[in-house]
Design an enzyme around this catalytic site. Structure first.
Site, mmCIF file in Angstrom:
data_model
loop_
_atom_site.group_PDB
_atom_site.id
_atom_site.type_symbol
_atom_site.label_atom_id
_atom_site.label_comp_id
_atom_site.label_asym_id
_atom_site.label_seq_id
_atom_site.Cartn_x
_atom_site.Cartn_y
_atom_site.Cartn_z
ATOM 1 N N ARG A 1 -0.393 70.677 -77.340
ATOM 2 C CA ARG A 1 -0.340 72.038 -76.789
ATOM 3 C C ARG A 1 1.074 72.442 -76.365
ATOM 4 O O ARG A 1 1.364 73.623 -76.211
ATOM 5 C CB ARG A 1 -1.336 72.217 -75.631
ATOM 6 C CG ARG A 1 -1.017 71.467 -74.377
ATOM 7 C CD ARG A 1 -2.111 71.585 -73.334
ATOM 8 N NE ARG A 1 -2.144 72.875 -72.669
ATOM 9 C CZ ARG A 1 -1.291 73.270 -71.705
ATOM 10 N NH1 ARG A 1 -0.325 72.467 -71.312
ATOM 11 N NH2 ARG A 1 -1.415 74.451 -71.148
ATOM 12 N N GLU B 1 -11.724 44.368 -73.196
ATOM 13 C CA GLU B 1 -11.753 42.906 -73.122
ATOM 14 C C GLU B 1 -10.335 42.362 -73.223
ATOM 15 O O GLU B 1 -10.041 41.286 -72.743
ATOM 16 C CB GLU B 1 -12.571 42.279 -74.254
ATOM 17 C CG GLU B 1 -14.017 42.713 -74.327
ATOM 18 C CD GLU B 1 -14.243 43.806 -75.359
ATOM 19 O OE1 GLU B 1 -13.301 44.584 -75.634
ATOM 20 O OE2 GLU B 1 -15.364 43.901 -75.889
ATOM 21 N N PRO C 1 -5.046 50.093 -69.371
ATOM 22 C CA PRO C 1 -5.155 50.451 -67.951
ATOM 23 C C PRO C 1 -4.008 49.907 -67.112
ATOM 24 O O PRO C 1 -3.766 50.396 -66.015
ATOM 25 C CB PRO C 1 -6.486 49.833 -67.507
ATOM 26 C CG PRO C 1 -7.095 49.188 -68.693
ATOM 27 C CD PRO C 1 -6.205 49.368 -69.873
ATOM 28 N N ASP D 1 1.729 76.250 -65.894
ATOM 29 C CA ASP D 1 0.746 75.158 -65.877
ATOM 30 C C ASP D 1 0.732 74.454 -64.528
ATOM 31 O O ASP D 1 1.780 74.320 -63.890
ATOM 32 C CB ASP D 1 1.119 74.073 -66.912
ATOM 33 C CG ASP D 1 0.635 74.396 -68.308
ATOM 34 O OD1 ASP D 1 -0.144 75.340 -68.453
ATOM 35 O OD2 ASP D 1 1.045 73.681 -69.227
HETATM 36 CL CL1 6GU Z 1 -5.012 53.840 -71.714
HETATM 37 N N1 6GU Z 1 -7.187 52.352 -71.732
HETATM 38 C C1 6GU Z 1 -8.311 51.857 -71.177
HETATM 39 N N2 6GU Z 1 -9.050 50.995 -71.872
HETATM 40 N N3 6GU Z 1 -8.724 52.186 -69.966
HETATM 41 C C2 6GU Z 1 -7.971 53.054 -69.304
HETATM 42 C C3 6GU Z 1 -6.799 53.610 -69.816
HETATM 43 C C4 6GU Z 1 -6.419 53.217 -71.059
HETATM 44 N N4 6GU Z 1 -6.277 54.436 -68.906
HETATM 45 C C5 6GU Z 1 -7.100 54.394 -67.875
HETATM 46 N N5 6GU Z 1 -8.121 53.566 -68.106
#
Ligand code: 6GU
Length: 221
Positions: A150, A113, A86, A164
């Site tokens: 794709r 975690e 994230p 797109d």
């Molecule tokens: Cl790549 N991993 C995780 N665990 N949560 C996320 C993410 C990735 N992208 C957005 N939220």
């Protein structure tokens, strides 16, 4: 293209990669996707892959050894190693185009975690798919793989991704099919006119109007 995915949950991918366009791309050798359970690389007698965090705190942290050894065993000169997290770079269509030109991608699916910070040292790129937290990188790697496959030559008609959403920072234009009237809702007349120049103009206008309404942030670009 070859895509290797490091995950503790390879079964999660079965449905996604065995259906529709991704399945066809695999069957036609446009892409080879390999899943690696990095637990198998753990040198721990109990195949442990995580441990408690130094400095305290809750949850378990993925250890370096199994992931380092797994990456080492599949990496070549052409590999791009990508960590799903994230706190990575926000994923956008342009990145899908860029990654679709690579020969070999290796995705490492971490856990919410966390993972040992030193795992970042073997990665070329860190990606996030949005500002929310998932339980692991698995779903993110499926999303990214889908968006890349794709775009590979011959997977879908080239023309289908020229319009797109997000190309030229615009959303896609509205589309209709038969019947011409459904529950009183009519197909815009221009689309049944046979005037291709007018249709092209209409679609361009619609792309701009939609983007202005729904995603003004894109228009600024
Ligand atoms: Cl790549 N991993 C995780 N665990 N949560 C996320 C993410 C990735 N992208 C957005 N939220």
């Amino acid at each position: 293209m070859k895509i290797d995915i490091l995950t503790l949950f390879p079964e999660m991918f079965e449905g996604v990669f065995s259906q529709s366009i991704i399945k066809r791309a695999i069957d036609q050798n446009k892409v080879e996707i390999c899943l690696h359970n990095f637990r198998e690389y753990s040198t721990d007698p109990h195949h442990k892959v995580d441990d408690t965090p130094y400095g305290g705190g809750c949850g378990m942290v993925l250890t370096c050894q199994p992931i380092f050894d797994c990456v080492e065993s599949i990496k070549t000169e052409d590999s791009k190693v990508i960590l799903l997290t994230p706190d990575g770079i926000p994923y956008k269509q342009q990145m899908a185009y860029d990654l679709s030109l690579e020969k070999h991608l290796i995705f490492i699916c971490g856990h919410y975690e966390g993972f040992d910070e030193r795992i970042r040292s073997i990665c070329d790129l860190e990606i996030s798919i949005g500002d929310y937290v998932l339980t692991g990188g698995e779903l993110a790697s499926m999303v990214i793989t889908d968006s890349i496959v794709r775009l590979l030559p011959g997977v879908i008609e080239e023309e289908s991704h020229q319009n797109d959403s997000f190309n030229d920072h615009l959303l896609d234009y509205p589309t209709y099919t038969k019947p011409r009237v459904f529950l009183g809702m009519e197909v815009p007349e221009v689309l049944t006119s046979g005037d291709h120049k007018k249709i092209e103009e209409y679609r361009r206008e619609q792309r701009i109007e939609r983007t202005r309404d729904r995603r003004p942030d894109l228009l600024e670009k």
